[in-house]
Design an enzyme around this catalytic site. Structure first.
Site, PDB file in Angstrom:
ATOM      1  N   ARG A 143      52.456  -7.499 -40.077  1.00 36.32           N
ATOM      2  CA  ARG A 143      51.317  -8.350 -40.425  1.00 36.32           C
ATOM      3  C   ARG A 143      51.132  -9.450 -39.387  1.00 36.32           C
ATOM      4  NH1 ARG A 143      46.729  -8.258 -43.451  1.00 36.32           N
ATOM      5  NH2 ARG A 143      46.513  -9.967 -44.930  1.00 36.32           N
ATOM      6  N   THR A 156      39.303  -1.896 -41.608  1.00 40.39           N
ATOM      7  CA  THR A 156      40.669  -1.366 -41.707  1.00 40.39           C
ATOM      8  C   THR A 156      40.671   0.167 -41.652  1.00 40.39           C
ATOM      9  OG1 THR A 156      41.247  -3.255 -43.077  1.00 40.39           O
ATOM     10  CG2 THR A 156      42.821  -1.487 -43.061  1.00 40.39           C
ATOM     11  N   THR A 216      44.799  -2.790 -39.358  1.00 37.91           N
ATOM     12  CA  THR A 216      43.533  -3.505 -39.485  1.00 37.91           C
ATOM     13  C   THR A 216      43.382  -4.564 -38.409  1.00 37.91           C
ATOM     14  OG1 THR A 216      42.210  -4.767 -41.094  1.00 37.91           O
ATOM     15  CG2 THR A 216      44.540  -5.284 -41.011  1.00 37.91           C
ATOM     16  N   GLU A 244      41.254  -6.890 -39.827  1.00 33.20           N
ATOM     17  CA  GLU A 244      40.623  -7.580 -40.949  1.00 33.20           C
ATOM     18  C   GLU A 244      39.168  -7.155 -41.084  1.00 33.20           C
ATOM     19  OE1 GLU A 244      40.484  -8.773 -43.777  1.00 33.20           O
ATOM     20  OE2 GLU A 244      38.803 -10.119 -43.768  1.00 33.20           O
ATOM     21  N   GLU A 282      42.542 -12.111 -39.276  1.00 33.26           N
ATOM     22  CA  GLU A 282      43.332 -11.845 -40.485  1.00 33.26           C
ATOM     23  C   GLU A 282      43.673 -13.099 -41.276  1.00 33.26           C
ATOM     24  OE1 GLU A 282      43.944  -8.584 -42.360  1.00 33.26           O
ATOM     25  OE2 GLU A 282      44.026  -8.328 -40.196  1.00 33.26           O
ATOM     26  N   ASP A 298      42.552 -14.204 -44.715  1.00 29.85           N
ATOM     27  CA  ASP A 298      43.148 -13.745 -45.973  1.00 29.85           C
ATOM     28  C   ASP A 298      43.953 -14.848 -46.668  1.00 29.85           C
ATOM     29  OD1 ASP A 298      42.024 -11.273 -45.871  1.00 29.85           O
ATOM     30  OD2 ASP A 298      43.857 -10.163 -45.468  1.00 29.85           O
ATOM     31  N   SER A 335      46.254  -6.833 -49.067  1.00 29.61           N
ATOM     32  CA  SER A 335      46.127  -5.855 -50.156  1.00 29.61           C
ATOM     33  C   SER A 335      46.466  -4.457 -49.679  1.00 29.61           C
ATOM     34  CB  SER A 335      44.690  -5.837 -50.674  1.00 29.61           C
ATOM     35  OG  SER A 335      44.329  -7.100 -51.126  1.00 29.61           O
ATOM     36  N   GLY A 374      39.819  -1.198 -47.107  1.00 31.34           N
ATOM     37  CA  GLY A 374      38.904  -1.724 -48.130  1.00 31.34           C
ATOM     38  C   GLY A 374      39.289  -3.074 -48.699  1.00 31.34           C
ATOM     39  N   GLY A 375      40.093  -3.866 -47.976  1.00 28.77           N
ATOM     40  CA  GLY A 375      40.459  -5.188 -48.487  1.00 28.77           C
ATOM     41  C   GLY A 375      41.113  -5.048 -49.850  1.00 28.77           C
TER      42      GLY A 375
HETATM   43  N1  GLU Z   1      42.664  -8.086 -44.539  1.00 31.30           N
HETATM   44  C1  GLU Z   1      42.704  -7.068 -45.542  1.00 31.30           C
HETATM   45  C2  GLU Z   1      44.064  -7.012 -46.200  1.00 31.30           C
HETATM   46  O1  GLU Z   1      45.046  -7.190 -45.544  1.00 31.30           O
HETATM   47  C3  GLU Z   1      42.423  -5.743 -44.964  1.00 31.30           C
HETATM   48  C4  GLU Z   1      41.027  -5.687 -44.497  1.00 31.30           C
HETATM   49  C5  GLU Z   1      40.239  -4.642 -45.170  1.00 31.30           C
HETATM   50  O2  GLU Z   1      40.734  -3.608 -45.537  1.00 31.30           O
HETATM   51  O3  GLU Z   1      39.056  -4.863 -45.326  1.00 31.30           O
HETATM   52  O4  GLU Z   1      44.147  -6.793 -47.350  1.00 31.30           O
END
Ligand code: GLU
Length: 631
Positions: free
Chosen positions: A127, A438, A456, A458, A477, A480, A502, A522-523
C-alpha cells in the site's frame, strides 16, 4: 550491453528486446530454440494465443484480468515455466502499461498468495504510505480552514500522493514465491510499452473523462492527449518513457525506482506538481522526500481468515479492510440458509443486511492502526451476535451502528449495536467516486499455487500527474484517509501510515487446496463485489461465469442501496416487500453505472480450471487456461 551503457544509452526498444532475449529465452524459460532472438521471443509471445474470451476452461494453469494483453502475458509466463507469482508480476506490469489510469508503478496494491507445497497463504501489503512530513491537517485548505474540495483540488494534488508500493511489491512477490527474476518478469511489459498496444474504447473514454485535468499537467497532456485529443480507438499507444523506467527497475531492482534519478523526480514532482501556468487547478503540494522513497517497505502480515460453508477464506488484513469486511459478512451469513428459487429475495435481502453490518464495523474499527480487533471482528461469535440484529423480513434502519466489541459472547449482543458507545464511532466516508478505477488479476498455476492481486493508483487517472520523462502517473491514494483529523478515527492521517483500503484480493481453499481466486476493482464496492461473486457461486446456484456476470448491488451502510440497472430490473420488485430500496449506481464523477470488474478462477478437486473475466463490464476482460478443454 553493460547496465551502465544501457542506462546511458536508453533506447527503450533495444533495451526491452535485449531484456526479452536474455529473459524469456534463457534455459529455464522452456522456450524453444527457434525463439532465441528478440524477434523470435516476441513472436513466440504472440503465437498460439487463443482469441480473447471472458471464460476459459481446462487445466495446466489459468489467468484472468480485465485486459487481453495482460492476460496474454500471464498465459505465456505460465506456458514458459513460470509459476503463479511470476505470472502475477508480469501481468501486473503489463496492466501498468495498458491500463495506466488504473495501475502502475506509481501506485500500490495487495498481493495474496497460496503456496501449494506448504499449503500456506501469505500476503504482501504494498500500500502507498503517507510521507514522514505529512501534517494532520494536510487536507485542510489554509485559505478557507475547510477540507480542500475533493474534486478537483484534492484528487489532482501532490499532497494526496502516497509513496508508491508497487515496485517493491513485485520484488517481494518474486523473492518470496517466484522462480523468475524481476528482469525476466518485466520483459514482456517493457516490450509492450515500447512497441505499443491498440487503443480500445475503454482507454479512449477513460482518457476523455480525465481530459480536463490531464490538460492542466503538460507532461500528462503530452503523453495521454497527443495533439490535444485522447488517442483514437484502433491507434497504437506507445510509452517509451515507461519502457525506460521499467527497464531501469528490471535491471537495478527496487533501487532503480526508490533511489537515484527516478526517486528524485518523483519527490520533486510531488513537492512541485508541474501544473501549466494558465491552468485553473490549485494542485496543492505534498511533502514527499527522497528519504520517504528510499524508506518504503512492504508489509508481510498474516492473511485474514474466516470459514464459510466448510471452506477457508483468506484475504487482506489492514491496511486493507477488504479481508475483514468480506470475512465478517460471510460469517454473518453463515447462520442463514441462502438459496435461489423461492428463497432468492430473502437471500439477497440478507446479503444487503450483512454487508451493511460489515461496513458499520469497518468504519468504526479498521484502519492502519496497531489495535484493530481483527480476531474479534472475524470471530463467529461476534458475527452471530451481529446476525441477531438482522430482521430476516425487514431492512434495517441505516446507517446501522457498529457492534460493541465487549458485548455478550465476545461481540455485540442484539441490543449492543444501539449502545451509546457505538454512536460516536461512525465516520464520514469519502465521496463515492470509485466505480471503475483499480484493477485485479487472478492466477493459478499447474502446481496449484495461486495469486490474487489487486493494484491501483486510486482514482481512474490517479492524481493526473505524470512524472516528467518517466511515463507513469502518480497515485492519489492518500485521499482514502479521512480528510478531517479525529484521534478516534482508525483511518486518521498520520506520517508513515497507510490509508484504509477496500481492496479484497481473496483466495478460498478447500481441504488445503485452492478452490477460488477472486478480486475486483471498485473502491469500497470491491468488498461487496467479492462477497456477491462468492454468494452467487456458493449459495445461489450459479456457475462461476454466471456469478461474475450477474448484476450487482452494493450496500455500504446507507439508507438506499446503489445497484446496477440489471439488478434493479431483476430484483427491485422482489426486494420491495423487505423494505430494501435500490437506486441506480454511479455518481457525479463517473458516467459508469457498473459496479466492479471481477477476475476470478475456480479449481475443482480434480484440478480442472475455470477462469473468468467480465463479459461486459469495462469493455470485457480476458481469461486463459494453459491447456484448453476440448469441446
Ligand atoms: N483506493 C481504493 C481502495 O484502496 C481503490 C480504488 C478503487 O478501486 O477505486 O480501496
Amino acid at each position: 550491453m553493460s547496465t551502465r551503457a544501457f542506462l546511458r544509452g536508453g533506447a527503450a526498444l533495444v533495451a526491452s528486446s535485449a531484456l526479452l532475449t536474455s529473459g524469456l529465452s534463457g534455459p529455464a524459460s522452456g522456450l524453444s530454440s527457434t525463439a532465441s532472438g528478440a524477434g523470435g521471443a516476441a513472436s513466440t509471445l504472440r503465437d498460439r494465443t487463443p482469441e480473447p474470451s471472458p471464460t476459459a476452461t481446462g487445466s495446466g494453469g489459468a489467468v484472468s484480468s480485465v485486459d487481453a494483453e495482460a492476460s496474454r502475458v500471464g498465459l505465456q509466463v505460465l506456458r514458459h515455466g513460470g509459476n503463479a507469482a511470476d505470472a502475477a508480476v508480469a501481468m501486473a506490469s503489463a496492466l501498468g502499461v495498458t491500463e495506466p489510469y488504473s495501475a502502475g508503478i506509481g501506485g500500490g496494491g495487495f498481493f495474496v498468495y497460496h503456496d501449494a507445497k506448504t499449503r500456506e497463504v501469505s500476503t504482501i501489503d504494498g500500500r502507498e504510505t503517507a510521507p514522514a512530513g505529512i501534517e494532520q491537517d494536510a487536507f485542510i485548505d489554509p485559505a478557507t480552514g475547510e477540507p480542500y474540495p475533493f474534486t478537483p483540488d484534492l484528487v489532482s494534488s501532490g499532497v494526496a500522493v502516497g509513496v508508491p508500493g508497487t515496485p517493491a511489491t513485485w520484488e517481494a512477490a518474486l523473492r518470496d514465491h517466484g522462480t523468475w527474476s524481476l528482469r525476466k518478469a518485466l520483459a514482456p511489459s517493457i516490450l509492450l510499452a515500447a512497441k505499443g498496444f491498440r487503443v480500445d474504447e475503454t482507454f479512449r473514454s477513460q482518457t476523455l473523462d480525465n481530459a480536463e485535468r490531464f490538460a492542466a499537467f503538460p507532461d500528462t497532456a503530452d503523453l495521454f492527449l497527443p495533439g490535444g485529443d485522447a488517442p483514437a480507438v484502433g491507434s497504437r499507444f506507445r510509452n517509451p518513457d515507461l519502457a525506460k523506467t521499467l527497464s531501469r527497475l528490471a535491471l537495478l531492482g527496487p533501487k532503480g525506482f526508490y533511489r537515484g534519478p527516478v526517486a528524485r523526480d518523483v519527490a520533486r514532482t510531488v513537492q512541485r506538481p508541474p501544473v501549466a501556468p494558465d491552468a485553473d487547478l490549485p494542485a496543492p503540494a505534498g511533502s514527499m522526500t527522497n528519504k520517504d522513497l528510499a524508506g518504503y517497505r512492504v508489509e508481510r502480515q498474516a492473511p485474514t481468515h474466516s470459514e464459510y460453508r466448510g471452506m477457508d477464506v483468506y484475504g487482506m488484513a489492514p491496511s486493507s479492510s477488504g479481508g475483514i469486511a468480506v470475512g465478517e459478512a460471510l460469517n454473518v451469513l453463515e447462520g442463514f440458509e441462502l438459496g435461489s428459487g423461492a428463497g432468492l429475495a430473502r437471500s439477497l435481502h440478507l446479503y444487503l443486511e450483512a454487508s451493511a453490518i460489515a461496513f458499520a464495523d469497518r468504519a468504526a474499527y479498521v484502519g492502519d492502526v496497531p489495535d484493530v480487533p481483527v480476531e474479534t471482528l472475524l470471530s463467529q461469535d461476534f458475527a452471530d451476535s451481529r446476525a441477531c440484529t438482522i430482521d430476516p423480513e425487514q431492512a434495517s434502519e441505516r446507517p446501522v451502528q457498529a457492534g460493541a466489541l465487549d458485548g455478550p459472547g465476545g461481540g455485540a449482543g442484539p441490543g449492543a449495536a444501539k449502545g451509546a458507545a457505538c454512536e460516536t464511532m461512525q465516520h464520514e466516508e469519502k465521496p463515492d467516486t470509485e466505480n471503475v478505477s483499480t484493477t485485479h488479476l487472478s492466477v493459478v498455476d499447474r502446481w496449484g499455487n495461486a495469486a490474487s492481486y489487486t493494484l491501483t493508483i486510486e482514482q481512474t487517472g490517479g492524481s493526473g500527474i505524470t512524472v516528467p520523462g518517466r511515463g507513469f502517473l502518480l497515485n492519489n491514494e492518500l485521499t482514502d484517509f479521512t480528510a478531517e483529523y479525529d484521534p478516534q478515527d482508525p483511518n486518521r492521517i498520520e506520517p508513515g501510515k497507510r490509508p484504509r483500503s477496500s481492496m479484497a484480493p481473496t483466495i478460498v481453499l478447500e481441504d488445503g487446496e485452492v478452490r477460488f481466486v477472486v478480486g475486483s476493482p471498485g473502491g469500497a464496492t470491491i468488498i461487496t463485489t467479492v462477497l456477491q461473486v462468492l454468494l452467487n457461486r456458493l449459495d445461489l446456484g450459479m456457475s462461476l461465469p454466471e456469478a461474475v456476470a450477474a448484476p450487482r448491488a452494493s450496500q455500504r451502510n446507507t439508507a438506499t442501496t446503489p445497484a446496477e440497472p440489471g439488478f434493479i430490473e431483476a430484483y427491485g420488485t422482489l426486494l420491495e416487500p423487505f423494505g430494501q430500496e435500490l437506486e441506480p449506481s454511479g455518481d457525479a464523477f463517473t458516467s459508469q453505472a457498473e459496479i466492479g470488474a471481477a477476475a476470478a478462477i475456480e479449481r475443482d478437486a480434480k484440478g480442472r480450471l475455470t477462469a473468468v473475466a467480465e463479459p461486459e463490464r469495462r469493455g470485457g476482460g480476458t481469461a486463459y487456461v494453459v491447456k484448453p478443454r476440448k469441446r
